[in-house]
Design a protein around this motif. Structure first.
Motif, PDB file in Angstrom:
ATOM      1  N   PHE A   3       0.102  -1.076   0.284  1.00  0.00           N
ATOM      2  CA  PHE A   3       0.108  -0.483  -0.010  1.00  0.00           C
ATOM      3  C   PHE A   3       0.777   0.958   0.060  1.00  0.00           C
ATOM      4  O   PHE A   3       0.575   2.258  -0.786  1.00  0.00           O
ATOM      5  CB  PHE A   3      -1.121   0.292   1.034  1.00  0.00           C
ATOM      6  CG  PHE A   3      -1.150   1.149   1.034  1.00  0.00           C
ATOM      7  CD1 PHE A   3      -2.499   1.468   0.504  1.00  0.00           C
ATOM      8  CD2 PHE A   3      -0.674   2.559   1.735  1.00  0.00           C
ATOM      9  CE1 PHE A   3      -3.448   3.482   0.793  1.00  0.00           C
ATOM     10  CE2 PHE A   3      -1.743   3.750   2.637  1.00  0.00           C
ATOM     11  CZ  PHE A   3      -2.767   3.796   1.648  1.00  0.00           C
ATOM     12  N   TYR A   4       1.883   1.557   0.900  1.00  0.00           N
ATOM     13  CA  TYR A   4       3.065   2.160   0.976  1.00  0.00           C
ATOM     14  C   TYR A   4       3.409   2.413  -0.334  1.00  0.00           C
ATOM     15  O   TYR A   4       3.460   3.991  -0.348  1.00  0.00           O
ATOM     16  CB  TYR A   4       3.641   2.390   1.964  1.00  0.00           C
ATOM     17  CG  TYR A   4       2.760   2.081   3.903  1.00  0.00           C
ATOM     18  CD1 TYR A   4       2.254   3.255   3.678  1.00  0.00           C
ATOM     19  CD2 TYR A   4       3.570   1.087   4.257  1.00  0.00           C
ATOM     20  CE1 TYR A   4       1.646   2.771   5.376  1.00  0.00           C
ATOM     21  CE2 TYR A   4       2.914   1.343   5.836  1.00  0.00           C
ATOM     22  CZ  TYR A   4       1.442   1.972   6.188  1.00  0.00           C
ATOM     23  OH  TYR A   4       0.769   2.194   7.452  1.00  0.00           O
ATOM     24  N   ALA A   5       3.917   1.699  -1.071  1.00  0.00           N
ATOM     25  CA  ALA A   5       4.041   1.532  -2.084  1.00  0.00           C
ATOM     26  C   ALA A   5       3.322   1.995  -3.218  1.00  0.00           C
ATOM     27  O   ALA A   5       3.980   3.467  -3.933  1.00  0.00           O
ATOM     28  CB  ALA A   5       5.267   0.129  -2.820  1.00  0.00           C
ATOM     29  N   ALA A   6       2.597   1.973  -3.300  1.00  0.00           N
ATOM     30  CA  ALA A   6       1.120   2.136  -4.293  1.00  0.00           C
ATOM     31  C   ALA A   6       0.573   3.620  -3.899  1.00  0.00           C
ATOM     32  O   ALA A   6       0.230   4.870  -5.135  1.00  0.00           O
ATOM     33  CB  ALA A   6      -0.075   1.719  -4.665  1.00  0.00           C
ATOM     34  N   ALA A   7      -0.259   4.063  -2.584  1.00  0.00           N
ATOM     35  CA  ALA A   7      -0.339   5.569  -2.280  1.00  0.00           C
ATOM     36  C   ALA A   7       1.153   6.219  -2.253  1.00  0.00           C
ATOM     37  O   ALA A   7       0.638   7.452  -2.538  1.00  0.00           O
ATOM     38  CB  ALA A   7      -1.263   5.207  -0.776  1.00  0.00           C
ATOM     39  N   PHE A   8       2.153   6.316  -1.978  1.00  0.00           N
ATOM     40  CA  PHE A   8       2.890   7.218  -1.366  1.00  0.00           C
ATOM     41  C   PHE A   8       4.469   7.047  -2.324  1.00  0.00           C
ATOM     42  O   PHE A   8       5.276   7.923  -1.683  1.00  0.00           O
ATOM     43  CB  PHE A   8       3.530   7.085   0.167  1.00  0.00           C
ATOM     44  CG  PHE A   8       2.358   7.226   0.410  1.00  0.00           C
ATOM     45  CD1 PHE A   8       1.044   8.554   0.902  1.00  0.00           C
ATOM     46  CD2 PHE A   8       2.257   6.951   2.073  1.00  0.00           C
ATOM     47  CE1 PHE A   8       0.218   8.860   2.290  1.00  0.00           C
ATOM     48  CE2 PHE A   8       0.985   6.640   2.957  1.00  0.00           C
ATOM     49  CZ  PHE A   8       0.094   7.786   2.187  1.00  0.00           C
ATOM     50  N   GLY A   9       4.550   6.275  -2.704  1.00  0.00           N
ATOM     51  CA  GLY A   9       5.821   6.401  -3.711  1.00  0.00           C
ATOM     52  C   GLY A   9       7.155   5.295  -3.227  1.00  0.00           C
ATOM     53  O   GLY A   9       7.954   5.198  -3.066  1.00  0.00           O
ATOM     54  N   ALA A  10       6.875   4.413  -1.442  1.00  0.00           N
ATOM     55  CA  ALA A  10       7.737   4.296  -0.774  1.00  0.00           C
ATOM     56  C   ALA A  10       8.488   3.614  -0.765  1.00  0.00           C
ATOM     57  O   ALA A  10       8.000   2.231  -2.284  1.00  0.00           O
ATOM     58  CB  ALA A  10       6.679   3.744   0.487  1.00  0.00           C
ATOM     59  N   VAL A  11       9.855   3.367  -0.746  1.00  0.00           N
ATOM     60  CA  VAL A  11      11.046   2.572  -1.119  1.00  0.00           C
ATOM     61  C   VAL A  11      10.917   1.775   0.056  1.00  0.00           C
ATOM     62  O   VAL A  11      11.612   1.728   0.959  1.00  0.00           O
ATOM     63  CB  VAL A  11      11.622   3.140  -1.890  1.00  0.00           C
ATOM     64  CG1 VAL A  11      13.168   2.039  -2.129  1.00  0.00           C
ATOM     65  CG2 VAL A  11      11.436   3.640  -3.302  1.00  0.00           C
TER      66      VAL A  11
END
Length: 145
Positions: A19-27
């Protein structure tokens, strides 16, 4: 200057990382998985340059994920494109708490991620807003000192 790194807890850390990758571009930068239990004991990711830690619940250690929609802590994420990232997070599954609006201290909005964490997405504050200007904008609702 000291650094504070949030350490989140989720009922499904693997899904939260997606989710964090999809929502915020988290790596994602690190993940320790317990194959026997099928849990993530520790993971780390960066979002907009900030490091965040996360793990699955650990009842033996008294560590539990927040109740969705009720969190005593908010994560403030300062970004250049508040509206775009807010829409991206909602499309990925976040729930709007307060929509993006303009205020005396800048533009921002609040949302809950699907794992119960509350996020405040905000644009950088205008550097030239004085305390007296903020006080005039909020009126008698608050006393700014």
């Amino acid at each position: 200057m000291a650094t504070v790194t949030p350490y989140l807890c989720a009922k499904d850390t693997a899904a939260a990382l997606e989710f964090y990758a999809a929502a915020f571009g988290a790596v994602e930068t690190s993940r320790w998985t317990d194959p026997a239990a099928g849990t993530v004991g520790h993971a780390e990711f960066t979002v907009q340059g900030a490091r965040v830690m996360i793990a699955d619940e650990w009842p033996d250690g008294g560590v539990y994920a927040p109740t969705p929609g009720r969190s005593s802590v908010s994560l403030v994420l300062e970004v250049d494109d508040v509206d775009g990232l807010f829409e991206r997070a909602v499309a990925a599954g976040a729930t709007v708490d307060r929509p993006v609006t303009d205020s005396p201290h800048g533009r921002g909005g609040w949302l809950f991620d699907p794992y119960g964490h509350r996020w405040h997405l905000t644009a950088p504050s205008p550097p030239d807003v004085s305390k007296s200007e903020l006080q005039r904008a909020v009126g008698d609702d608050y006393v700014i000192s």
